[in-house]
Design an enzyme around this catalytic site. Structure first.
Site, short mmCIF file in Angstrom:
data_model
loop_
_atom_site.label_atom_id
_atom_site.label_comp_id
_atom_site.label_asym_id
_atom_site.label_seq_id
_atom_site.Cartn_x
_atom_site.Cartn_y
_atom_site.Cartn_z
N GLY A 92 0.90 -1.19 0.24
CA GLY A 92 0.04 -0.17 -0.10
C GLY A 92 0.88 1.18 -0.06
O GLY A 92 2.24 0.99 0.23
N LYS A 115 3.22 12.19 -3.61
CA LYS A 115 4.09 11.21 -3.02
C LYS A 115 4.88 12.01 -2.26
O LYS A 115 5.47 13.25 -2.37
CB LYS A 115 5.11 10.83 -4.36
CG LYS A 115 5.98 9.44 -3.80
CD LYS A 115 6.38 8.73 -5.37
CE LYS A 115 7.58 8.04 -5.02
NZ LYS A 115 7.93 7.32 -6.29
N GLY A 128 7.16 8.25 5.99
CA GLY A 128 6.06 8.86 4.97
C GLY A 128 6.82 10.11 4.35
O GLY A 128 5.70 10.58 3.72
N ARG A 178 1.91 13.72 -8.75
CA ARG A 178 2.14 12.75 -10.18
C ARG A 178 1.01 12.53 -10.62
O ARG A 178 -0.34 12.50 -10.15
CB ARG A 178 2.67 11.47 -9.37
CG ARG A 178 2.62 10.44 -10.33
CD ARG A 178 3.55 9.22 -9.84
NE ARG A 178 3.01 8.50 -9.16
CZ ARG A 178 3.74 7.47 -8.32
NH1 ARG A 178 4.95 7.21 -8.58
NH2 ARG A 178 3.07 6.59 -7.74
N ARG A 185 -2.20 -1.50 -10.11
CA ARG A 185 -0.87 -2.06 -10.26
C ARG A 185 -1.03 -3.55 -10.32
O ARG A 185 -2.25 -4.07 -9.87
CB ARG A 185 -0.06 -1.72 -9.19
CG ARG A 185 0.32 -0.31 -8.74
CD ARG A 185 0.64 -0.24 -7.31
NE ARG A 185 0.48 1.18 -7.01
CZ ARG A 185 1.51 2.11 -6.88
NH1 ARG A 185 2.76 1.45 -6.89
NH2 ARG A 185 1.49 3.23 -6.49
N ASP A 254 4.66 -4.62 -7.58
CA ASP A 254 3.61 -3.39 -7.25
C ASP A 254 4.09 -2.02 -7.89
O ASP A 254 3.67 -1.08 -7.81
CB ASP A 254 3.97 -2.97 -5.56
CG ASP A 254 5.43 -3.10 -5.27
OD1 ASP A 254 6.00 -4.14 -5.37
OD2 ASP A 254 5.69 -2.20 -4.62
N ASN A 255 5.16 -2.27 -8.56
CA ASN A 255 5.61 -1.07 -9.55
C ASN A 255 5.22 -1.58 -10.76
O ASN A 255 5.98 -0.89 -11.78
CB ASN A 255 7.15 -1.02 -9.18
CG ASN A 255 7.39 -0.55 -7.79
OD1 ASN A 255 6.54 0.09 -7.15
ND2 ASN A 255 8.68 -0.91 -7.23
P1 AMP Z 1 8.88 1.50 -3.65
O1 AMP Z 1 10.03 0.90 -3.21
O2 AMP Z 1 9.10 3.08 -3.62
O3 AMP Z 1 7.91 0.99 -4.53
O4 AMP Z 1 8.13 1.36 -2.27
C1 AMP Z 1 7.62 0.19 -1.73
C2 AMP Z 1 6.68 0.39 -0.60
O5 AMP Z 1 7.34 1.16 0.45
C3 AMP Z 1 5.59 1.09 -0.77
O6 AMP Z 1 4.46 0.72 0.05
C4 AMP Z 1 5.74 2.65 -0.62
O7 AMP Z 1 4.79 3.41 -0.16
C5 AMP Z 1 6.63 2.37 0.93
N1 AMP Z 1 7.34 3.25 1.03
C6 AMP Z 1 8.79 3.50 0.43
N2 AMP Z 1 9.18 4.86 1.22
C7 AMP Z 1 8.57 4.98 2.25
C8 AMP Z 1 8.64 6.07 3.34
N3 AMP Z 1 9.77 6.98 3.31
N4 AMP Z 1 7.57 5.89 4.20
C9 AMP Z 1 6.46 5.05 4.24
N5 AMP Z 1 6.45 4.11 3.36
C10 AMP Z 1 7.17 4.07 2.31
MG MG Z 2 6.46 1.40 -5.49
#
Ligand code: AMP
Ligand code: MG
Length: 487
Positions: A92, A115, A128, A178, A185, A254-255
């Site tokens: 999520g 984001k 976050g 964005r 996804r 998820d990407n």
């Molecule tokens: P990503 O590698 O950017 O696709 O992120 C994978 C997951 O980690 C997703 O659920 C993102 O929302 C979460 N995520 C990445 N960075 C953070 C962060 N700094 N704080 C909270 N969630 C994060």
């Molecule tokens: Mg992602």
């Protein structure tokens, strides 16, 4: 928070309303001292948002989710996903929000998403937050991809928040606004399937069909048509990445979008010298998402989508598996066709006339490129000039190697079209050393290098005097480039 008369546009909340199980209503965190670092005025206009109003105080609040526009109902979306092959049942948006959708000037529904907008119920251990550098990185890379004609999510704005972000050092925080044709996804389908609620899965699939593949609704089984359409779209997308030398770097399920747009610009980068084993991401130790592995990684992810859709493909599980397998078998052919079309264009040949010969020539050219460690982008660009009669720049890239001369002679015999080549082979890509330079300056408060780079890469085919350094490959001392994910 209140809607403002300055923004007459009404947002929709289709996703939030149609799929309440897949989004938690949430609010963006307060921004302290918002400052606009980059605003995409043409995209704003396309969305019907007044660029001048967006630059005003209410505009900054809207771009960071601190002013919820009329009709919007922001949610943090939930999804599952295989990360580097390992399944997480609940990922999520940990630091993101879907603000809502806008009907754009062409009547298309577009997601507006944030984001770096603060922790959500899906944040797990994360803070976050997002830092200025990585959000500007996504802005540069995604807008460059768009200008190259490769399907992608877009970047409307990056706003610094005034909130420090704690990484290895303290960094300025930012929110990326964005825009995407949706944020559905493969992982969204995995999550819906894992709930065991087939009616939720069906509602999600119907939502995806209505948004992205409306023709599938008329098929005998719309869900088989949906699966096939996503396979074709992703095969085409990854073929375009391969031809451009783009390494996504974190192709977790998820990407990967249902729309076929590139999403999630984390550790991605464009190659300089052509090397199929290229990996940029510091966390991809096993080289799972190396350049050469991208088609296989996409196919693997699509198999996860197919598994998620099984209950909708046929009531008999065995037959559903056969249907899914048959659809997945189409990936290789779709990919090969998309690659061959693009490859023909890159070397200036007509796919309908010289298709097979062009594919063979392209494969041979890539072998020569790899052997001589030549810059991918410059090689194709200078080949265009060679097709138009001036081969010197191309020859010098290869140091006069006989292998190249031999290849060029055979290629020139087919009469390549240099004019066509200059329309499909960019001169300016977001080269890693230039991206790093722009981000370092922006983090220190100087936005000029960022805007100069954006000016180059958003008109990538148009060679312009004064931009020579944006066309050159990395200086020798730039070294072994590594990128970082989740920053
Ligand atoms: P990503 O590698 O950017 O696709 O992120 C994978 C997951 O980690 C997703 O659920 C993102 O929302 C979460 N995520 C990445 N960075 C953070 C962060 N700094 N704080 C909270 N969630 C994060
Ligand atoms: Mg992602």
């Amino acid at each position: 928070m209140s809607a403002s008369a300055q923004f007459t546009i009404t947002f929709h909340s289709h996703f939030a309303q149609a799929l309440p199980e897949l989004g938690t209503p949430w609010e963006a965190q307060k921004v302290l001292t918002p400052r606009l670092l980059a605003l995409n005025e043409p995209l704003a206009a396309e969305l019907g948002l007044d660029p001048t109003a967006l630059q005003g105080p209410d505009g900054l609040l809207l771009l960071t989710g601190n002013l919820v526009p009329e009709g919007a109902a922001p949610v943090a979306q939930v999804y599952a996903g295989h990360q580097f092959g390992h399944y997480s049942p609940r990922l999520g948006d940990g630091r993101a929000l879907l603000l809502g959708e806008i009907t754009d000037a062409n009547g298309r529904l577009r997601d507006v998403h944030l984001k770096g907008s603060g922790r959500t119920p899906f944040a797990r251990g994360g803070d976050g937050q997002a830092a200025v550098g990585p959000m500007l990185r996504e802005y540069i890379l995604s807008e460059a991809m768009h200008a190259l004609g490769i399907p992608t999510t877009r970047s409307l704005a990056v706003t610094s928040t005034g909130r420090p972000v704690h990484r290895e050092t303290e960094l300025p925080g930012a929110v990326l606004t964005r825009v995407a044709s949706s944020h559905l996804r493969v992982g969204t389908f995995q999550y819906a399937r894992a709930t065991g609620d087939t009616e939720l899965l069906r509602r999600l699939a119907d939502h995806a069909i209505a948004r992205h593949y409306p023709a599938a609704a008329n098929a005998e089984n719309p869900y088989i048509a949906l699966l096939k359409a996503v396979i074709t779209a992703q095969a085409s997308l990854v073929a375009q990445w391969m031809l451009a030398g783009f390494v996504h770097g974190v192709m977790n399920t998820d990407n990967m979008t249902i729309s076929g747009e590139t999403i999630d610009y984390g550790p991605c980068a464009f190659m300089d010298a052509f090397d199929p084993s290229t990996v940029y991401s510091s966390i991809d130790q096993a080289a799972r998402y190396a350049y050469a592995n991208q088609p296989a990684a996409a196919e693997w992810n699509l198999a996860r989508l197919a598994e998620s859709l099984l209950p909708l493909l046929h009531e008999n599980e065995q037959q559903a598996v056969e249907i899914a397998t048959d659809a997945l078998d189409g990936f290789a052919a779709d990919y090969a066709a998309a690659w061959a079309r693009g490859a023909s264009e890159k070397i200036g040949l007509r796919h309908d006339v010289d298709g097979d010969a062009a594919s063979v020539l392209m494969q041979e050219f890539l072998v020569v490129l790899e052997a001589h460690q030549v810059d991918l982008t410059l090689a194709f660009r200078h080949l265009g000039a060679a097709a138009s009669g001036s081969a010197e720049r191309a020859r010098s890239l290869f140091g006069g190697a006989a292998g190249f001369d031999d290849w060029m002679e055979r290629w020139l015999r087919l009469g390549p079209d240099g004019e066509l080549m200059s329309q499909v082979n960019p001169i300016y890509i977001p080269r890693n050393h230039l991206v790093e330079e722009a981000l370092a300056s922006a983090t220190e408060g100087d936005l000029a290098p960022l805007h100069r780079l954006l000016n180059a890469v958003t008109r990538p085919y148009e060679e312009r005097p004064g931009l020579e350094r944006y066309a050159a490959s990395a200086p020798a001392d730039f070294g072994d480039y590594k990128t970082f994910c989740g920053t």
